[in-house]
Design an enzyme around this catalytic site. Structure first.
Site, short mmCIF file in Angstrom:
data_model
loop_
_atom_site.label_atom_id
_atom_site.label_comp_id
_atom_site.label_asym_id
_atom_site.label_seq_id
_atom_site.Cartn_x
_atom_site.Cartn_y
_atom_site.Cartn_z
N TRP A 149 0.84 -1.20 0.00
CA TRP A 149 0.00 0.00 0.00
C TRP A 149 0.88 1.25 0.00
O TRP A 149 0.55 2.26 -0.61
CB TRP A 149 -0.90 0.00 1.24
N HIS A 150 2.03 1.15 0.68
CA HIS A 150 2.90 2.32 0.79
C HIS A 150 3.57 2.67 -0.53
O HIS A 150 3.93 3.83 -0.75
CB HIS A 150 3.97 2.10 1.86
N GLY A 151 3.78 1.71 -1.37
CA GLY A 151 4.40 2.07 -2.64
C GLY A 151 4.70 0.86 -3.48
O GLY A 151 4.79 -0.27 -2.98
N PHE B 139 2.32 8.34 -1.03
CA PHE B 139 1.57 7.10 -0.96
C PHE B 139 0.12 7.35 -1.32
O PHE B 139 -0.70 6.53 -1.27
CB PHE B 139 1.67 6.49 0.45
#
Lengths: 310, 477
Positions: free
Chosen positions: B325-327, B477
């Site tokens: 989800w962060h990247g 993000f």
């Protein structure tokens, strides 16, 4: 609600007063900074009879030329208007524009970093210039204000700190008469910073300015170019001097800037590579030439200017 | 628009005054003002981003209504699927497409085949992961009958785009935030003043802590091969506080701003570096995302109800998805997996909920045992942060390998100035660990002149020691 707003205003006022006091305190340094040389440069621009050649840009220009040689070679008066890249290209050009008269030639050497992000709007040094010449506030747009606003409180605190320090300690040192680099009188009668010409090279780090090119900068230069043209004068764009180590570090960005500039109908003289010199030609930063470097760059510019002015 | 910008400094009081003085009579008008202000705030980055958020809001607004109207479970599911596909589709295209395309290309290259894969030249809209998750929580909760769909498009659109938390959270649940748009807000002096205090603390964490750490962190991570082990350790340590100051600072500003407008957002950070084990850390770090994944991914997958294999599988899924989800980078996936590995022993030994109270509860000083636990937990997170910060996995591995060398005892080769600010932060947050934020004075008997001196000192520090303005890390993000 009203109570909340009243309290907030009272609280903010305390802070605001502190900032304002810092901004209006007089400069009591025994030697004022090079920012104050803007006053002498304005006098020079005003008093010099035209047609004249104006060198402008950031500190790469201040530390970059021997205007006397240019003046003798081209048989026309030369004024070096450059001081600090931190003022931003917008401020620098807005400042010089009123002094441009018919048949003048303006040679602009913008630092490459001006083309990246919002650097052309200026940073903290712009506040120093405004303190030296408060009338220049008229040139400041909302975008510039927004860009420099974050520095105002710190700038104000530093001025207060410096004022108190000088008031206490400097009264004993008023006899100090040696002029230092980066001070108001470190410049010659043309506006070149010449005090360091005999100094040895100092250690400095490479400068990494890689980033996305801001098209607004090109549009702005285009606008200024048209205004200069409408005054019957000419704008020539020359590349700044940059030491080899920094040039190589940023070669892609420099190349992109060159390509972008070529898309407009500017009078560009020379190429970035012509002004990429070995590191030993520089004094204390990747843009600041030493005495030897100044001669090298001046001669290079003369070759290109003679070609254009033929 | 950045919270730490001049534009926001003008924008916030302007909207605040309009909100409470001019638009306070009719709720819909007040919500409309919030909606317009939120779009201005978001469009300040790039007005083209607005098309995406408007489209996403329209889809979820109607999906919510159609899910509710549908007579059968199958039709309800179809509408929910449509909403999920569109929201995740946006994320897929804007955030993950190039990653998958590139990974596929590299995988085939390993077998000697060169694929001519497509890469998209698109910019990642700021905060897309945050508002997408927020709006998905709405349709899922409507589907689960936890929430009635709204018939008020202005309230719904304002809920999706609510500017204080739009670009970096907290990721609000529709069940918590949306109903607040239906009720008339009354100005509450205590709430608003505490909101301002929380904003101030958030700015301090962002500008003094995070931005100062960022300078050293960038220097060390960009040239990690040139530095000794102690410098690399300092780089990792500063990054741990950079990301904490940056992200929790943003959350504090968001929550504080929302309170000025009469809204209550969920707490997103609860002093996570005082955690005694990783499970506690994850209950205190980015709470809105952890609980989102818990409620919408982990529990539907079976949570920890099944056997050991199921527990291990679900734990890995949740942490890896959280990392992803962060990247779109393997570094985030490994960061997630590493946290799963830290967490699993606690879960399998049924020790993941032993530290549910505050550290050193009712005491001023920490005991030796708890201190050791806190230090070990912190060092484990530090190791994982190296993956989070490094540009690629190989850099992270080398970085960590180089930390474990004899030069760990030598002097650091970079400035350790931010350490002073970190010590101050830790000191204040330790004293405040039983409260919601570092400047909450609700139970303290500190008189006004002293409080004001504290505020002035913090403001002075922000301007005096504040480093050059940096974007918030979590915007990417």
């Amino acid at each position: 609600m009203n109570f909340f707003i009243k309290r907030s205003i009272i609280f903010a006022s305390g802070f605001l007063i502190f900032i304002i006091v810092g901004l209006i305190l007089p400069n009591n340094n025994s030697q004022r900074s090079v920012d104050y040389s803007l006053l002498a440069k304005h006098d020079l621009l005003e008093s010099t009879k035209g047609p004249k050649l104006i060198l402008t840009g950031g500190s790469n220009v201040l530390f970059g030329f021997n205007s006397e040689i240019i003046s003798n070679e081209l048989k026309m008066p030369v004024v070096n208007h450059g001081i600090h890249a931190g003022y931003g290209l917008k401020y620098i050009l807005d400042d010089v524009l009123p002094f441009v008269k018919k048949n003048d030639i303006v040679v602009l050497s913008p630092e490459y970093s001006f083309f990246i992000d919002k650097n052309y709007l200026g940073k903290e040094p712009l506040l120093f210039s405004l303190t030296a010449k408060p009338e220049n506030l008229k040139h400041i747009s909302f975008s510039q204000l927004s860009q420099i606003s974050q520095f105002i409180p710190k700038f104000s605190f530093n001025r207060t700190k410096s004022f108190i320090f000088n008031a206490i300690f400097n009264s004993k040192n008023n006899s100090e008469s040696t002029i230092s680099n980066y001070t108001e009188f470190a410049i010659n009668k043309y506006g070149d910073h010449n005090l360091h010409w005999d100094n040895n090279k100092l250690n400095f780090d490479s400068y990494d300015f890689n980033g996305a090119i801001n098209n607004d900068v090109l549009l702005f230069i285009n606008k200024i170019s048209k205004e200069i043209k409408s005054k019957g004068a000419r704008l020539l764009i020359a590349y700044p001097s940059l030491c080899k180590s920094s040039f190589e570090l940023n070669s892609n960005t420099v190349e992109n800037i060159e390509l972008e500039l070529k898309k407009y109908n500017f009078n560009i003289i020379g190429t970035p590579k012509n002004y990429c010199f070995e590191d030993y030609y520089f004094f204390d930063s990747p843009y600041h030439l030493n005495g030897q470097g100044v001669i090298k760059r001046t001669n290079q510019l003369l070759i290109e200017l003679k070609e254009v002015l033929k | 628009m950045l919270f730490n910008s001049f534009e926001y400094f003008l924008f916030l009081p302007f909207v605040f005054l309009l909100y409470w003085f001019l638009f306070n009579k009719i709720l819909t008008i007040q919500n409309l003002l919030l909606l317009v202000a939120s779009y201005v705030f978001y469009g300040w980055w790039d007005w083209r981003f607005l098309s995406l958020i408007v489209f996403s809001s329209i889809i979820d607004y109607y999906c919510g209504i159609f899910i509710d109207k549908a007579n059968t479970k199958t039709i309800k599911k179809q509408w929910l699927t449509l909403s999920m596909l569109i929201n995740l589709g946006f994320l897929g295209v804007f955030k993950y497409f190039n990653f998958f395309s590139q990974s596929l290309k590299e995988a085939f290259l390993n077998f000697g085949y060169e694929l001519d894969t497509l890469t998209l030249n698109v910019i990642l809209p700021v905060g897309i992961s945050f508002y997408t998750f927020q709006t998905m929580s709405y349709t899922i909760d409507v589907y689960r009958n936890k929430l009635k769909p709204t018939k008020d498009p202005i309230a719904f659109f304002a809920f999706v785009s609510f500017f204080p938390q739009l670009v970096a959270g907290p990721i609000e649940r529709a069940t918590n935030l949306l109903p607040q748009f239906y009720e008339k807000r009354k100005f509450d002096y205590d709430k608003a003043s505490d909101g301002l205090r929380q904003i101030l603390w958030g700015l301090f964490k962002k500008i003094v802590i995070a931005d100062n750490c960022a300078i050293i962190v960038n220097q060390v991570f960009d040239n990690y091969t040139d530095y000794n082990a102690s410098t690399l350790f300092i780089g990792a340590l500063f990054f741990a506080f950079q990301i904490y100051g940056d992200f929790s600072g943003y959350s504090d500003i968001a929550i504080g701003t929302a309170r000025l407008f009469g809204f209550n957002l969920m707490q997103n950070f609860a002093f996570p570096y005082f955690s005694r084990d990783i499970a506690e850390f994850w209950r205190r770090w980015h709470i809105s995302l952890s609980t989102w994944f818990r409620d919408y991914v982990y529990i539907p997958l079976g949570g920890s109800r099944g056997g050991t294999v199921m527990k291990v599988r679900n734990t890995f899924i949740i942490f890896i998805v959280s990392g992803f989800w962060h990247g779109a980078n393997w570094t985030f996936i490994i960061w997630g997996a590493l946290n799963a590995i830290y967490f699993l022993p606690l879960l399998l030994l049924n020790r993941n909920r032993i530290n549910t109270n505050n550290v050193a509860e009712n005491k001023l000083f920490i005991g030796f045992k708890e201190l050791v636990q806190v230090v070990i937990t912190f060092l484990l997170t530090l190791l994982a942060w190296v993956f989070f910060r490094a540009p690629n996995v190989s850099t992270a591995v080398h970085y960590i390998k180089d930390i474990f060398s004899a030069s760990i005892l030598s002097m650091p080769e970079v400035s350790i100035k931010p350490l002073f600010f970190i010590i101050l932060l830790v000191f204040v947050e330790w004293l405040q660990r039983n409260y919601k934020h570092g400047l909450e004075f609700s139970n303290h008997k500190i008189n006004r002149p002293i409080r004001w001196v504290i505020y002035y000192v913090l403001i002075l520090m922000i301007f005096w020691f504040g480093a050059e303005k940096q974007e918030f890390i979590y915007f990417q993000f």
